[in-house]
Scaffold this motif. Sequence first.
Motif, short mmCIF file in Angstrom:
data_model
loop_
_atom_site.label_atom_id
_atom_site.label_comp_id
_atom_site.label_asym_id
_atom_site.label_seq_id
_atom_site.Cartn_x
_atom_site.Cartn_y
_atom_site.Cartn_z
N PRO A 26 5.05 -5.97 3.17
CA PRO A 26 5.41 -5.05 2.11
C PRO A 26 6.80 -5.82 1.54
O PRO A 26 7.49 -6.35 2.29
N LYS A 27 6.87 -5.53 0.13
CA LYS A 27 8.26 -6.03 -0.22
C LYS A 27 8.90 -4.81 -0.79
O LYS A 27 10.12 -4.85 -0.78
N ASN A 28 8.31 -3.68 -1.07
CA ASN A 28 9.10 -2.57 -1.51
C ASN A 28 8.28 -1.14 -1.22
O ASN A 28 8.07 -0.24 -1.85
N LYS A 29 7.95 -0.96 0.07
CA LYS A 29 7.40 0.29 0.81
C LYS A 29 6.15 0.32 0.10
O LYS A 29 6.06 1.73 -0.08
N GLU A 30 5.32 -0.42 -0.45
CA GLU A 30 3.94 -0.07 -1.01
C GLU A 30 3.16 0.71 -0.17
O GLU A 30 3.05 0.25 1.02
N ILE A 31 2.51 1.62 -0.80
CA ILE A 31 1.70 2.24 0.02
C ILE A 31 0.45 1.83 0.70
O ILE A 31 0.18 2.39 1.85
N GLU A 32 -0.07 0.65 0.06
CA GLU A 32 -0.92 0.09 0.97
C GLU A 32 -0.89 -0.63 2.46
O GLU A 32 -1.47 -0.85 2.95
N PHE A 33 0.69 -0.80 2.61
CA PHE A 33 1.05 -1.21 3.74
C PHE A 33 1.34 -0.13 4.65
O PHE A 33 2.14 -0.45 5.87
N SER A 34 1.12 1.21 4.65
CA SER A 34 1.41 2.18 5.23
C SER A 34 0.60 2.52 6.57
O SER A 34 -0.69 2.13 6.56
N LEU A 35 1.24 2.63 7.61
CA LEU A 35 0.64 2.87 8.88
C LEU A 35 -0.28 4.02 9.06
O LEU A 35 -1.14 4.21 9.94
N LYS A 36 0.10 4.83 8.06
CA LYS A 36 -0.50 6.21 8.01
C LYS A 36 -2.31 5.96 7.92
O LYS A 36 -3.06 6.81 8.00
N HIS A 37 -2.49 4.71 7.49
CA HIS A 37 -3.91 4.52 7.31
C HIS A 37 -4.62 4.24 8.44
O HIS A 37 -6.01 4.20 8.81
N ILE A 38 -3.80 3.90 9.48
CA ILE A 38 -4.38 3.81 10.82
C ILE A 38 -4.60 4.81 11.55
O ILE A 38 -5.59 5.07 12.42
N LEU A 39 -4.02 5.89 11.18
CA LEU A 39 -3.84 7.14 11.98
C LEU A 39 -5.18 7.98 12.45
O LEU A 39 -5.49 8.31 13.40
#
Length: 399
Positions: free
Chosen positions: A65-78
């Motif tokens: 991530p460069k700017n806290k982009e949503i596609e790099f959120s770990l919530k997708h792993i939850l």
Amino acid sequence: MCPKINFNNYNFKGKKALVRVDYNVPLNEAFQIQDTKRIDVSIPTIKKILNDGGSVILISHLGRPKNKEIEFSLKHILPYLKECLAGVNIYFADTCMGPATKEMAKKLQPGEVLLLENVRYFAEEEAGDENFAKELASYGDVFVHEAFSTAHRKHASTAVIAKFFPNDKMFGISMNQEIESLRKIMESPKHPVTAIIGGSKISSKIKVITNLMKKVDNIIIGGGMDFTFQKAMGGHIGKSLCEDDMLDVAREIAEQAKQNNVNLYLTIDRVAGDSFSNDARRAIYYAKNIPDDMEGMDIGPETAILYRDVIMKSATILWNGPMGVFEMDNFSNGTFMIADAIVHATENGAFSLVGGGDSVSATKKFHLTDRFSYISIAGGAMLEYCEGKILPGIAAIEE
Ligand code: AMP
């Protein structure tokens, strides 16, 4: 060197364990996980801590991530993590820093899990910032490193953090297995030892080959890099891949092999195509004599027989890099023949380790994944280990 603490003997009762995992998994456009292996291997470690009566705080990165982009959120792993740990309370902290997250960590009860948001949302992670590491460390009582694939990085949550747990730091189950498997090859292998090195370029594997030279009996070369050797020895390689600036290096490697009494195997024949495509017109040539309008895309049948013979007589086998353009069905046979030989050698008692993204993909393509002694899920870390480097993530736990 040995880690001071053995994970399996440690009692986590009443402890908050900070577990550095590698949940950097491929996601599709709908943020669905395409390969769960990296998550799956961490589950036994998490379960052992929970079963002991401890709680788990999971730290990971995802992507770049460069700017806290949503596609790099770990919530997708939850959702998948909840599937793996059915019945366990799993919380998600939408940032890994700050008082709210600290409070969540504080309130975590035995048997519960807290997943922190991507540590790479903060530049301090990759910078190895000590204060950042200290803040993460303040959430837990013990540090468990379970992300071998990050071991070659000196990042805040992979190496620097360990210093805050001088007496309570250890490897998790999967990281320990990765290290033990590599040590079986690099430190105390049963001979004969064979390293099979393929892929496109010598330049990316030169240090590995040079270091292995001191440890193995046979080095088998395949893939595109073989053509640089062929050309260096005066061969005619047509349109095949070649690194012209590596010709001297190729000659040096051949010389080192002689001096170290290592059998260096290069290809004898090649399956070539008239274009870089699965539908290319195909023909078999001697590797040293490929016509100008053809390019070598796979190892040939004579080579495959020779390589299989060497592999079948080996007691320890390391495989990194495909033999040809295995992604194209018409040029995948050589890679399959080699994978299949390693499987047979393994069934006859050899220890085999497969590593590197492309070799692992090849084992999947051929449905052979479960038939090697060990498949490493780490790419860069494994290569650097084989280069003989001390990995910061390992040193941080063992020193
Ligand atoms: P590497 O990333 O260096 O390990 O290289 C892996 C890639 O090398 C795979 O995608 C293969 O398709 C490619 N490769 C293997 N053999 C050849 C070849 N003879 N010509 C071109 N590419 C090759």
